[in-house]
Scaffold this motif. Structure first.
Motif, PDB file in Angstrom:
ATOM      1  N   GLN A 136       0.893  -1.280   0.081  1.00  0.00           N
ATOM      2  CA  GLN A 136      -0.062  -0.103  -0.031  1.00  0.00           C
ATOM      3  C   GLN A 136       0.822   1.278   0.039  1.00  0.00           C
ATOM      4  O   GLN A 136       1.928   1.184   0.484  1.00  0.00           O
ATOM      5  CB  GLN A 136      -0.896  -0.023   1.076  1.00  0.00           C
ATOM      6  CG  GLN A 136      -0.310   0.196   2.595  1.00  0.00           C
ATOM      7  CD  GLN A 136      -1.228   0.461   3.600  1.00  0.00           C
ATOM      8  OE1 GLN A 136      -2.339   0.043   3.611  1.00  0.00           O
ATOM      9  NE2 GLN A 136      -0.935   0.541   4.916  1.00  0.00           N
ATOM     10  N   SER A 137       0.302   2.455  -0.291  1.00  0.00           N
ATOM     11  CA  SER A 137       1.004   3.683  -0.340  1.00  0.00           C
ATOM     12  C   SER A 137       1.462   4.073   1.044  1.00  0.00           C
ATOM     13  O   SER A 137       0.431   3.916   1.928  1.00  0.00           O
ATOM     14  CB  SER A 137       0.037   4.537  -1.110  1.00  0.00           C
ATOM     15  OG  SER A 137       0.790   6.046  -1.046  1.00  0.00           O
ATOM     16  N   ASP A 138       2.579   4.826   1.216  1.00  0.00           N
ATOM     17  CA  ASP A 138       2.681   5.320   2.469  1.00  0.00           C
ATOM     18  C   ASP A 138       3.482   6.936   2.113  1.00  0.00           C
ATOM     19  O   ASP A 138       3.441   7.244   0.874  1.00  0.00           O
ATOM     20  CB  ASP A 138       3.968   4.750   3.016  1.00  0.00           C
ATOM     21  CG  ASP A 138       4.938   4.045   2.264  1.00  0.00           C
ATOM     22  OD1 ASP A 138       5.359   4.826   1.343  1.00  0.00           O
ATOM     23  OD2 ASP A 138       5.688   3.336   2.852  1.00  0.00           O
ATOM     24  N   CYS A 162       6.360   8.018   2.148  1.00  0.00           N
ATOM     25  CA  CYS A 162       7.427   7.803   1.107  1.00  0.00           C
ATOM     26  C   CYS A 162       7.316   7.408  -0.177  1.00  0.00           C
ATOM     27  O   CYS A 162       7.874   8.289  -1.086  1.00  0.00           O
ATOM     28  CB  CYS A 162       8.430   6.473   1.686  1.00  0.00           C
ATOM     29  SG  CYS A 162      10.009   6.295   0.828  1.00  0.00           S
ATOM     30  N   LEU A 163       6.084   6.632  -0.589  1.00  0.00           N
ATOM     31  CA  LEU A 163       5.948   6.544  -1.961  1.00  0.00           C
ATOM     32  C   LEU A 163       5.256   7.889  -2.652  1.00  0.00           C
ATOM     33  O   LEU A 163       5.653   8.004  -3.590  1.00  0.00           O
ATOM     34  CB  LEU A 163       4.836   5.375  -1.869  1.00  0.00           C
ATOM     35  CG  LEU A 163       4.227   4.746  -3.456  1.00  0.00           C
ATOM     36  CD1 LEU A 163       5.720   4.570  -4.355  1.00  0.00           C
ATOM     37  CD2 LEU A 163       3.587   3.660  -3.599  1.00  0.00           C
ATOM     38  N   GLN A 204       8.119  10.117  -3.205  1.00  0.00           N
ATOM     39  CA  GLN A 204       8.817   9.758  -4.351  1.00  0.00           C
ATOM     40  C   GLN A 204       8.083  10.109  -5.694  1.00  0.00           C
ATOM     41  O   GLN A 204       8.628  10.371  -6.879  1.00  0.00           O
ATOM     42  CB  GLN A 204       9.219   8.258  -4.384  1.00  0.00           C
ATOM     43  CG  GLN A 204      10.064   7.578  -5.422  1.00  0.00           C
ATOM     44  CD  GLN A 204       9.839   6.024  -5.446  1.00  0.00           C
ATOM     45  OE1 GLN A 204       8.722   5.480  -5.641  1.00  0.00           O
ATOM     46  NE2 GLN A 204      11.111   5.527  -5.303  1.00  0.00           N
ATOM     47  N   SER A 205       6.777   9.626  -5.638  1.00  0.00           N
ATOM     48  CA  SER A 205       5.909   9.914  -7.033  1.00  0.00           C
ATOM     49  C   SER A 205       5.655  11.529  -7.639  1.00  0.00           C
ATOM     50  O   SER A 205       5.251  11.473  -8.542  1.00  0.00           O
ATOM     51  CB  SER A 205       4.562   9.216  -6.783  1.00  0.00           C
ATOM     52  OG  SER A 205       4.680   7.846  -6.502  1.00  0.00           O
ATOM     53  N   PRO A 209       6.359   9.193 -10.794  1.00  0.00           N
ATOM     54  CA  PRO A 209       5.562   8.052 -10.483  1.00  0.00           C
ATOM     55  C   PRO A 209       5.752   6.925 -11.232  1.00  0.00           C
ATOM     56  O   PRO A 209       5.250   5.897 -10.742  1.00  0.00           O
ATOM     57  CB  PRO A 209       4.297   8.794 -11.015  1.00  0.00           C
ATOM     58  CG  PRO A 209       4.687   9.571 -11.896  1.00  0.00           C
ATOM     59  CD  PRO A 209       5.783  10.356 -11.587  1.00  0.00           C
ATOM     60  N   THR A 267       8.046   3.417  -9.021  1.00  0.00           N
ATOM     61  CA  THR A 267       7.417   2.637  -8.081  1.00  0.00           C
ATOM     62  C   THR A 267       5.777   2.536  -8.154  1.00  0.00           C
ATOM     63  O   THR A 267       5.292   1.448  -8.121  1.00  0.00           O
ATOM     64  CB  THR A 267       7.843   2.813  -6.775  1.00  0.00           C
ATOM     65  OG1 THR A 267       9.284   2.779  -6.685  1.00  0.00           O
ATOM     66  CG2 THR A 267       7.677   1.603  -5.812  1.00  0.00           C
ATOM     67  N   PHE A 268       5.272   3.802  -8.008  1.00  0.00           N
ATOM     68  CA  PHE A 268       3.786   3.811  -8.003  1.00  0.00           C
ATOM     69  C   PHE A 268       3.174   3.174  -9.350  1.00  0.00           C
ATOM     70  O   PHE A 268       2.088   2.318  -9.243  1.00  0.00           O
ATOM     71  CB  PHE A 268       3.179   5.156  -7.790  1.00  0.00           C
ATOM     72  CG  PHE A 268       1.806   5.019  -7.610  1.00  0.00           C
ATOM     73  CD1 PHE A 268       1.124   4.763  -6.498  1.00  0.00           C
ATOM     74  CD2 PHE A 268       0.957   5.338  -9.012  1.00  0.00           C
ATOM     75  CE1 PHE A 268      -0.192   4.788  -6.530  1.00  0.00           C
ATOM     76  CE2 PHE A 268      -0.488   5.484  -8.768  1.00  0.00           C
ATOM     77  CZ  PHE A 268      -0.942   5.089  -7.397  1.00  0.00           C
ATOM     78  N   ARG A 318       3.030  -0.734  -9.583  1.00  0.00           N
ATOM     79  CA  ARG A 318       2.088  -1.314  -8.593  1.00  0.00           C
ATOM     80  C   ARG A 318       0.552  -0.943  -8.964  1.00  0.00           C
ATOM     81  O   ARG A 318      -0.257  -1.956  -8.718  1.00  0.00           O
ATOM     82  CB  ARG A 318       2.196  -0.609  -7.103  1.00  0.00           C
ATOM     83  CG  ARG A 318       3.547  -0.947  -6.579  1.00  0.00           C
ATOM     84  CD  ARG A 318       3.440  -0.335  -4.992  1.00  0.00           C
ATOM     85  NE  ARG A 318       4.784  -0.285  -4.406  1.00  0.00           N
ATOM     86  CZ  ARG A 318       5.103   0.120  -3.517  1.00  0.00           C
ATOM     87  NH1 ARG A 318       4.413   0.638  -2.349  1.00  0.00           N
ATOM     88  NH2 ARG A 318       6.423   0.246  -2.869  1.00  0.00           N
ATOM     89  N   TYR A 361      -2.826  11.017  -6.075  1.00  0.00           N
ATOM     90  CA  TYR A 361      -1.986  10.606  -7.371  1.00  0.00           C
ATOM     91  C   TYR A 361      -2.719  10.552  -8.614  1.00  0.00           C
ATOM     92  O   TYR A 361      -1.729  10.638  -9.632  1.00  0.00           O
ATOM     93  CB  TYR A 361      -1.998   8.952  -7.082  1.00  0.00           C
ATOM     94  CG  TYR A 361      -1.196   8.397  -6.022  1.00  0.00           C
ATOM     95  CD1 TYR A 361       0.657   8.190  -6.289  1.00  0.00           C
ATOM     96  CD2 TYR A 361      -1.452   8.015  -4.792  1.00  0.00           C
ATOM     97  CE1 TYR A 361       1.262   8.019  -5.372  1.00  0.00           C
ATOM     98  CE2 TYR A 361      -0.471   7.649  -3.737  1.00  0.00           C
ATOM     99  CZ  TYR A 361       1.097   7.790  -4.242  1.00  0.00           C
ATOM    100  OH  TYR A 361       1.933   7.202  -3.073  1.00  0.00           O
TER     101      TYR A 361
END
Length: 262
Positions: free
Chosen positions: A151-153, A155-156, A159-160, A164, A167-168, A171, A194
């Motif tokens: 799941q998103s946190d 940090c993600l 980063q995005s 994006p 990593t995002f 997923r 997002y």
């Protein structure tokens, strides 16, 4: 027209790059005569991955919406999938739009079946409950809401803002392709943040499928613009019978004061 976007959080300093990205992503899609102001909550737990926490946060979002209406805004946007826009519509006299309802209604015009890919399993629970409440369950696939894994946190998300694709999106695509295999013809991004990040980076469909990936925030804002335009030119805002009939103002103020809200 003056529109107000209400964030579900306080203005978290660590996410200043995100707030700046939203400004540069959302403002250009609006009409030149549309004035948009972003507002943050003075109080928030900054956490909605819980039905109870979402309920608590919704009170502060509606309070912020009431303040925005009092300040003369013509339309209010609740900038999170975890929203309480029906409750807001009951007590406000101006158009109220949300990330969730407006983007789902838009999806109905683009395909027969849609699905939502969101950021956590708890968020998926809330969104699926909304689907039933809105009466749109029959236009979605069998399991209409899927969460990315892991799941998103924070940090993600951070980063995005810059990339994006790193990593995002992998997923997101893993969940989206399963939805497509199950019949989805349109995929909505089940997060108010997002969506603009993907759209502004040119990610508009799941590659090789022809399935659009909708920036729910951008679509919700454009719908609010249209709703407000209709209110100003035609006079239609909402029904004041049954569900959205405003409560007695004095009784409501008494209730708010008893909870320390007014």
């Amino acid at each position: 027209m003056r529109l107000c976007w209400i964030h579900p959080t306080t203005r978290t300093e660590s996410l200043e790059p995100l707030w700046a990205k939203l400004e540069t992503s959302i403002r250009p899609i609006l009409r030149p005569d549309t004035d948009l102001e972003f507002r943050f909550l003075p109080k928030s737990g900054n956490f909605t991955r819980s039905l109870y926490a979402e309920h608590l946060n919704s009170v502060h979002m509606i309070e912020a919406a009431l303040s925005a209406e009092a300040d003369g805004f013509d339309g209010i946007f609740l900038g999170c999938w975890n929203d309480a826009h029906w409750e807001a519509r009951e007590v406000l006299r101006v158009p109220v739009a949300s990330v969730s309802e407006q983007s789902m209604l838009a999806a109905l015009t683009m395909g027969r079946r849609f699905a939502i890919v969101t950021v956590s399993e708890k968020t998926a629970v809330s969104i699926e409950m909304d689907l039933f409440a809105y009466g749109l369950r029959d236009r979605a696939i069998t399991r209409p809401v899927r969460a990315i894994e892991p799941q998103s946190d924070h940090c993600l998300l951070s980063q995005s803002i810059e990339d994006p694709y790193a990593t995002f999106i992998p997923r997101f695509e893993a969940a989206a392709r399963i939805c497509i295999a199950d019949g989805a013809e349109v995929i909505l991004i089940g997060c108010g943040y997002y969506g603009p990040l993907l759209r502004s980076n040119g990610y508009l469909e799941v590659p090789g499928t022809g399935v659009p990936v909708l920036d729910s925030s951008a679509i919700g804002m454009k719908y609010l613009e249209a709703m407000t335009d209709i209110a100003q030119t035609c006079g239609y805002v909402k029904s004041t019978c049954h569900s959205f009939r405003p409560p007695d103002a004095a009784a409501l103020d008494t209730s708010r004061r008893s909870l320390g809200l007014a």
